[in-house]
Design a protein around this motif. Structure first.
Motif, PDB file in Angstrom:
ATOM      1  N   SER A   4       0.846  -1.199   0.000  1.00  0.00           N
ATOM      2  CA  SER A   4       0.000   0.000   0.000  1.00  0.00           C
ATOM      3  C   SER A   4       0.872   1.236   0.000  1.00  0.00           C
ATOM      4  N   LYS A   5       0.316   2.299  -0.579  1.00  0.00           N
ATOM      5  CA  LYS A   5       1.021   3.566  -0.657  1.00  0.00           C
ATOM      6  C   LYS A   5       0.076   4.645  -0.150  1.00  0.00           C
ATOM      7  N   THR A   6       0.549   5.476   0.772  1.00  0.00           N
ATOM      8  CA  THR A   6      -0.279   6.523   1.338  1.00  0.00           C
ATOM      9  C   THR A   6       0.296   7.890   0.996  1.00  0.00           C
ATOM     10  N   PHE A   7      -0.573   8.780   0.532  1.00  0.00           N
ATOM     11  CA  PHE A   7      -0.131  10.158   0.282  1.00  0.00           C
ATOM     12  C   PHE A   7      -1.313  11.098   0.476  1.00  0.00           C
ATOM     13  N   VAL A   8      -1.016  12.384   0.613  1.00  0.00           N
ATOM     14  CA  VAL A   8      -2.075  13.383   0.817  1.00  0.00           C
ATOM     15  C   VAL A   8      -2.223  14.227  -0.434  1.00  0.00           C
ATOM     16  N   LYS A   9      -3.448  14.674  -0.652  1.00  0.00           N
ATOM     17  CA  LYS A   9      -3.771  15.457  -1.849  1.00  0.00           C
ATOM     18  C   LYS A   9      -4.584  16.675  -1.449  1.00  0.00           C
ATOM     19  N   LYS A  10      -4.240  17.816  -2.026  1.00  0.00           N
ATOM     20  CA  LYS A  10      -4.971  19.041  -1.724  1.00  0.00           C
ATOM     21  C   LYS A  10      -6.246  19.080  -2.560  1.00  0.00           C
ATOM     22  N   THR A  11      -7.372  19.404  -1.908  1.00  0.00           N
ATOM     23  CA  THR A  11      -8.657  19.459  -2.615  1.00  0.00           C
ATOM     24  C   THR A  11      -8.888  20.861  -3.163  1.00  0.00           C
ATOM     25  N   ARG A  12      -9.913  20.982  -4.013  1.00  0.00           N
ATOM     26  CA  ARG A  12     -10.235  22.286  -4.616  1.00  0.00           C
ATOM     27  C   ARG A  12     -10.605  23.335  -3.568  1.00  0.00           C
ATOM     28  N   SER A  13     -11.234  22.880  -2.502  1.00  0.00           N
ATOM     29  CA  SER A  13     -11.676  23.814  -1.457  1.00  0.00           C
ATOM     30  C   SER A  13     -10.540  24.224  -0.530  1.00  0.00           C
ATOM     31  N   GLY A  14      -9.335  23.664  -0.752  1.00  0.00           N
ATOM     32  CA  GLY A  14      -8.190  24.037   0.069  1.00  0.00           C
ATOM     33  C   GLY A  14      -7.895  23.059   1.182  1.00  0.00           C
ATOM     34  N   GLY A  15      -8.733  22.045   1.336  1.00  0.00           N
ATOM     35  CA  GLY A  15      -8.511  21.039   2.378  1.00  0.00           C
ATOM     36  C   GLY A  15      -7.489  20.004   1.958  1.00  0.00           C
ATOM     37  N   VAL A  16      -7.241  19.043   2.841  1.00  0.00           N
ATOM     38  CA  VAL A  16      -6.278  17.975   2.565  1.00  0.00           C
ATOM     39  C   VAL A  16      -6.981  16.625   2.673  1.00  0.00           C
ATOM     40  N   MET A  17      -6.737  15.767   1.671  1.00  0.00           N
ATOM     41  CA  MET A  17      -7.366  14.447   1.649  1.00  0.00           C
ATOM     42  C   MET A  17      -6.283  13.376   1.689  1.00  0.00           C
ATOM     43  N   LYS A  18      -6.465  12.403   2.564  1.00  0.00           N
ATOM     44  CA  LYS A  18      -5.533  11.288   2.655  1.00  0.00           C
ATOM     45  C   LYS A  18      -5.978  10.183   1.699  1.00  0.00           C
ATOM     46  N   ILE A  19      -5.043   9.729   0.865  1.00  0.00           N
ATOM     47  CA  ILE A  19      -5.378   8.700  -0.125  1.00  0.00           C
ATOM     48  C   ILE A  19      -4.484   7.483   0.110  1.00  0.00           C
ATOM     49  N   VAL A  20      -5.088   6.311   0.206  1.00  0.00           N
ATOM     50  CA  VAL A  20      -4.359   5.054   0.362  1.00  0.00           C
ATOM     51  C   VAL A  20      -4.626   4.198  -0.882  1.00  0.00           C
ATOM     52  N   ARG A  21      -3.557   3.830  -1.569  1.00  0.00           N
ATOM     53  CA  ARG A  21      -3.703   2.973  -2.745  1.00  0.00           C
ATOM     54  C   ARG A  21      -3.147   1.591  -2.415  1.00  0.00           C
ATOM     55  N   GLU A  22      -3.969   0.579  -2.597  1.00  0.00           N
ATOM     56  CA  GLU A  22      -3.560  -0.791  -2.312  1.00  0.00           C
ATOM     57  C   GLU A  22      -3.116  -1.475  -3.600  1.00  0.00           C
ATOM     58  N   HIS A  23      -2.058  -2.237  -3.519  1.00  0.00           N
ATOM     59  CA  HIS A  23      -1.510  -2.935  -4.678  1.00  0.00           C
ATOM     60  C   HIS A  23      -1.301  -4.405  -4.292  1.00  0.00           C
ATOM     61  N   TYR A  24      -2.095  -5.272  -4.870  1.00  0.00           N
ATOM     62  CA  TYR A  24      -2.053  -6.690  -4.497  1.00  0.00           C
ATOM     63  C   TYR A  24      -1.035  -7.445  -5.346  1.00  0.00           C
ATOM     64  N   LEU A  25      -0.224  -8.274  -4.681  1.00  0.00           N
ATOM     65  CA  LEU A  25       0.755  -9.110  -5.369  1.00  0.00           C
ATOM     66  C   LEU A  25       0.361 -10.570  -5.212  1.00  0.00           C
ATOM     67  N   ARG A  26       0.590 -11.348  -6.278  1.00  0.00           N
ATOM     68  CA  ARG A  26       0.174 -12.749  -6.271  1.00  0.00           C
ATOM     69  C   ARG A  26       1.332 -13.630  -6.700  1.00  0.00           C
ATOM     70  N   ASP A  27       1.229 -14.918  -6.367  1.00  0.00           N
ATOM     71  CA  ASP A  27       2.254 -15.862  -6.810  1.00  0.00           C
ATOM     72  C   ASP A  27       1.662 -16.954  -7.708  1.00  0.00           C
ATOM     73  N   ASP A  28       0.431 -16.708  -8.187  1.00  0.00           N
ATOM     74  CA  ASP A  28      -0.215 -17.714  -9.048  1.00  0.00           C
ATOM     75  C   ASP A  28      -0.468 -17.183 -10.453  1.00  0.00           C
ATOM     76  N   ILE A  29       0.340 -16.212 -10.884  1.00  0.00           N
ATOM     77  CA  ILE A  29       0.187 -15.673 -12.245  1.00  0.00           C
ATOM     78  C   ILE A  29       1.008 -16.535 -13.193  1.00  0.00           C
ATOM     79  N   TRP A  30       0.386 -17.031 -14.242  1.00  0.00           N
ATOM     80  CA  TRP A  30       1.025 -17.977 -15.148  1.00  0.00           C
ATOM     81  C   TRP A  30       2.044 -17.289 -16.044  1.00  0.00           C
ATOM     82  N   CYS A  31       3.017 -18.073 -16.488  1.00  0.00           N
ATOM     83  CA  CYS A  31       4.021 -17.553 -17.423  1.00  0.00           C
ATOM     84  C   CYS A  31       3.561 -17.685 -18.874  1.00  0.00           C
ATOM     85  N   GLY A  32       2.593 -18.587 -19.132  1.00  0.00           N
ATOM     86  CA  GLY A  32       2.019 -18.719 -20.474  1.00  0.00           C
ATOM     87  C   GLY A  32       2.783 -19.608 -21.426  1.00  0.00           C
ATOM     88  N   SER A  33       3.824 -20.311 -20.958  1.00  0.00           N
ATOM     89  CA  SER A  33       4.656 -21.114 -21.855  1.00  0.00           C
ATOM     90  C   SER A  33       4.277 -22.592 -21.818  1.00  0.00           C
TER      91      SER A  33
END
Length: 948
Positions: A4-33
């Motif tokens: 996950s990655k967390t950062f803050v973003k300024k809104t149009r009204s001048g406030g601050v918004m906290k944003i958390v982006r989740e990034h899922y990792l897997r070990d069952d992705i095929w190689c296709g060969s």
């Protein structure tokens, strides 16, 4: 595994918004060969036997191209020889952001099973995902991710049980830094060019390579021919400060040393900047978005009045080049003049054309001449010149260095022999960006299953109008019948009139593959002897076509009118109809005129015709324009498909009858959908022309002492109605043809994004397109809006989104415009075929325009325009005096004015295979040293067969 990655973003009204982006990792992705035994995959894409004959790679191998290879070498990747390629998610995402056309082509390749391209989601694989390091650029991080995925594949395939097969992974990159780092990591890596050149069994692939920067510099001279383009940062600062203007570069068809830049402004503040001379054009190509700088006012010039084509022999880049100092004959109307200082966005695409084979036998460098005269010639390298001579080919531009007279490019593919009908038709479709590929299985899967019949569910919220005497009236041979009509007398003495339109929206549901394809195509394109359908034939010529004596679903607009054609009531309903007759215009006219016929169909037609005349009179009284343009119809040989006769289309009362009720339906529906959905109605408007557009019309009329008023559409219509010259009955038609040339293009728009709805040509405050949903996607949208308005169907989000409707309108306007251009090109090509078999013909015509060195002549018999030049290369130029105010051209002692009657010879000039054209030469009036004697016409034309 979750990152996950967390950062803050300024809104149009001048406030601050906290944003958390989740990034899922897997070990069952095929190689296709196929060789892999580690991945528990249900299906594979990459083959076990991934062999291709290469002097660098003698073992089976998979390819992993980096982003720049995909972006610049997509023509190579599309070749059938290139298979077993791994497209990393990192690359796919970068390509998507940087080039939508290349992204679409890449997705199409991935979907081709025989290509064996596999998309590997390395950004979500636990062993290939990497974090961006502090201070690392996004580009460097992505390059590292590509190397990491390549390394993982190499190790993964080695650890499989069948790793002994010798299968390897090859990374392709054109970035020297990326290549060095890959080698340091022990990866097998080659530059794309060296790998392609190693494919000894397929040397033709080298021609498809886009030139690298090193190679671009190799084939240019050291002499700087053009000013340096400014970097984007300086361009943006200049536009912001007002010292530069941003606009679309539009090259001239007639003069390769001239172009204009259209600068979009607010409302009517749009301007055009004139550019003259190669240095001021500064390597811009037609439709590029450029930054221009205005020159001082004392350097402003006027547009050229001569035709100047870049048809000289290919020059060395060290030679003296044509530039702005070349004498250019201009008019006296000065325009804002400027120069290109930078390129904001290139609009390059593969161009159709022909190869000019170099005269030096061993040379591999040749000039390619595009079919579109607005595109400069392109220098390419090819070893297939002897094979490609006389072929129509496609070439892509790679770059245009400041040291090179011409842009550099590469060969894409051959289209066939020049002059052959199939080849030329393919060229005009490609050049006008007309989607014409066969409908995909995904699209066809949404068609109704046959046999099809109307079900009880279809009758819900639908009126049964099968008892009405409905008939259709169309051109001969029409199979996509959109509309049908009826007229009957009511018990109260009034008339009921109905316009019934094919209910295409019943079969095409929002958002599916069939709908998306129709939206992209936008319109059916009608070429001579061929139709490029917007929707599959099962709909266009069968289930949606309102043929006679079959039950069809319709959308009906029904009015109650009195005998003065005044509308008393209007209603709209989904319906079922059974047309009683499918008539041509001529058949309907014959019924109306034949007093012995009094059946229901004929009486309905007479009622419609009587009302249509009143409606037309009312429209004209309100200021609607009746303009003129000559349309031609070819009679095609049923066996050879060659044109055997050519004549202008004859219009009958029934043409006008159908047109009046289609116009009335469109206006009625426009008002209804706007009343219900004021923010998202799809409407059509026709802007009034700027006053300057009328200059040529006013001057031409004045030359015959006729006064034309243009302060309103009604003033123009009224003055055209009374414009007459004694003893010259064709004058009024010629004047209306000129007036048509002054008009602006009508466009679709979303009601919530514009405030000016007026349709100038029809003198209507509001208008839309409802009556042709088989061939126009705009009508399908209007049907959906109307269906929601009357409660016959449900809505969906995109329909109510004014921004999406506006974007859709822009695409439809573009497709409609390109469709018109393609149709004109098809007529021009078939006209050439017609005159090719006729030899030389002598015909009377009228001067439509005068230029400084030529007159443009209209031949009414064929609806044909051609240019008579007076300064040809093969004879001494006569004394020419051009007067722009009259306008007139004095040639020796004779003065030509607009509307003058002349006699000319017409023949096909096939000296330039690519740009064949109709050549005209003056016979009468006789001017010594200028006119040609009337030649014997021939060869004698065969007696035309019936148009079967």
């Amino acid at each position: 595994m979750l990152k996950s990655k967390t950062f803050v973003k300024k809104t149009r009204s001048g406030g601050v918004m906290k944003i958390v982006r989740e990034h899922y990792l897997r070990d069952d992705i095929w190689c296709g060969s196929e060789v892999c035994t580690e991945c528990k995959q249900e299906s594979t894409v990459l083959q076990r036997d991934a062999c291709i004959e290469s002097s660098l790679c003698s073992y089976p191998h998979y390819l992993i191209p980096d982003t720049n290879v995909v972006l610049h070498q997509i023509d190579v990747l599309e070749d059938p020889v290139i298979r077993n390629v791994i497209i990393l998610q990192t690359v796919l995402q970068e390509v998507r952001h940087r080039s939508a056309p290349v992204y679409k082509r890449l997705k199409d390749i991935v979907h081709e099973k025989e290509k064996h391209f596999y998309t590997f989601t390395n950004e979500h694989h636990r062993e290939t995902f990497i974090e961006r390091e502090p201070g690392e650029s996004a580009n460097d991080r992505n390059d590292r991710a590509i190397r990491m995925a390549s390394k993982w594949y190499s190790q993964h395939l080695k650890t499989s049980e069948t790793g002994a097969d010798g299968l390897k992974v090859v990374l392709l990159t054109n970035d020297q830094g990326n290549k060095q780092k890959a080698e340091d990591n022990g990866l097998l890596v080659y530059k794309c060019e060296e790998y392609i050149k190693s494919l000894i069994a397929n040397p033709e692939l080298v021609d498809h390579l886009a030139l690298s920067n090193d190679e671009k510099n190799e084939i240019t001279s050291s002499k700087v021919l053009f000013p340096e383009h400014l970097p984007l940062s300086k361009i943006q600062a200049g536009i912001k400060s007002g010292s530069f203007l941003q606009g679309t570069f539009r090259a001239s068809r007639d003069n390769y040393l001239e172009a204009t830049v259209f600068v979009q402004g607010e409302g009517e503040d749009s301007t055009e900047v004139l550019l003259q001379g190669l240095q001021n054009l500064n390597r811009a190509v037609h439709q590029d978005v450029v930054a221009v700088q205005l020159l001082p006012r004392d350097q402003w010039v006027a547009p050229s009045s001569v035709v100047l084509q870049d048809e000289g022999a290919a020059k060395d880049d060290n030679a003296e080049e044509e530039d702005e100092e070349k004498e250019v004959m201009t008019s006296m109307i000065w325009k804002p003049t400027g120069k290109v200082v930078g390129i904001i966005k290139r609009s390059w695409r593969p161009f159709c054309g022909m190869l000019n084979v170099a005269q030096i036998k061993e040379s591999t460098r040749h000039l390619f001449t595009p079919a579109d005269r607005r595109i400069p010639r392109i220098r390419i390298e090819t070893r297939q010149a002897a094979t490609l001579a006389g072929q129509r080919i496609m070439v892509a531009i790679d770059g245009w260095p400041k040291h090179s007279r011409y842009p550099n490019g590469h060969f894409v593919r051959s289209l066939g022999s020049a002059g052959e009908k199939d080849t030329e038709q393919e060229v005009l479709l490609l050049e006008h960006d007309v989607p014409h590929q066969a409908f995909s299985q995904a699209v066809l899967s949404f068609l109704p299953k046959m046999p099809w019949a109307i079900t009880p569910e279809d009758m819900v919220r639908r009126e049964d109008l099968r008892n009405l005497t409905v008939c259709s009236v169309d051109p001969p041979g029409c199979t996509d019948i959109d509309d049908a009509l009826h007229c009957r007398e009511l018990e109260n003495g009034n008339l009921e009139v109905g316009v019934h339109i094919a209910d295409v929206s019943h079969f095409i549901r929002p958002g599916n593959a069939l709908d998306k394809e129709a939206a992209n195509r936008g319109t059916t394109v009608y070429l001579c002897g061929k139709r490029i359908d917007m929707v599959p034939e099962l709909l266009s010529s069968n289930l949606c076509s309102l043929r006679s004596n079959v039950e069809r679903l319709a959308f009906s607009c029904i009015w109650e009118m009195n005998h003065k054609a005044e509308i008393l009531k209007t209603r709209f309903t989904k319906s079922v109809i059974n047309s009683k007759a499918s008539l041509t215009y001529a058949e309907a006219q014959m019924r109306i005129d034949d007093t012995s016929m009094n059946d229901d169909i004929t009486n309905s037609l007479r009622g419609l015709n009587k009302l249509a005349k009143i409606l037309k009179k009312q429209r004209i009284e309100k200021g609607a324009l009746t303009l003129s343009s000559l349309e031609v119809r070819f009679h095609i040989d049923s066996e050879t498909h060659d044109p055997i006769d050519l004549q202008t289309k004859e219009l009958m009362e029934t043409n006008s009858m159908v047109e009046e009720f289609m116009l009335l339906a469109n206006i009625s529906v426009a008002q209804k959908i706007y009343d219900e959905f004021p923010d998202c109605a799809m409407l059509r408007k026709h802007p009034p022309p700027p006053p300057s557009n009328y200059d040529i019309l006013l001057k031409a009329a004045k030359s015959k002492e006729v006064e034309i008023h243009t302060d309103s559409a009604k003033a123009l219509a009224d003055s055209l109605d009374v414009a007459k010259v004694d003893g010259f009955p064709y004058f009024n038609t010629l004047l209306r043809i000129l007036a048509t040339r002054c008009m602006m293009q009508a466009v679709y728009f979303c009601s919530g994004m514009d405030s000016d709805f007026h349709h100038y040509g029809l003198a209507s405050p509001i208008y839309t397109h409802f009556t042709s949903p088989i061939r126009r996607y705009a009508d399908i949208i209007v049907h959906r809006l109307l269906a929601v308005a009357i409660g016959a169907d449900s809505t969906y989000p995109d329909l109510m989104d004014k921004h999406k409707q506006s974007a859709l309108s822009n695409n439809l306007n573009y497709r409609h415009k390109m469709s018109q251009y393609a149709q004109r090109a098809s007529v021009a090509f078939h006209t050439q075929l017609f005159f090719k078999s006729r030899g030389i013909l002598n015909e009377e015509g009228f001067v439509l325009f005068v230029r400084k060195n030529a007159i443009i002549v209209l031949i009414p018999k064929f609806g044909l325009e051609g240019t008579v030049f007076f300064d040809t290369k093969d004879k001494a130029a006569p004394n020419l005096v051009f007067d722009e105010e009259v306008p007139s051209l004095k040639v020796e002692e004779h003065t030509f004015c607009i509307f003058d009657k002349v006699k000319v010879t017409i023949s096909l000039d096939a000296s330039n295979v690519q740009h064949q054209k109709i050549r005209m030469a003056l016979i009468e009036p006789v001017i010594p040293g200028v006119s040609v004697p009337a030649p014997d016409v021939g060869p004698q034309a065969k007696k035309p067969k019936l148009d079967r």
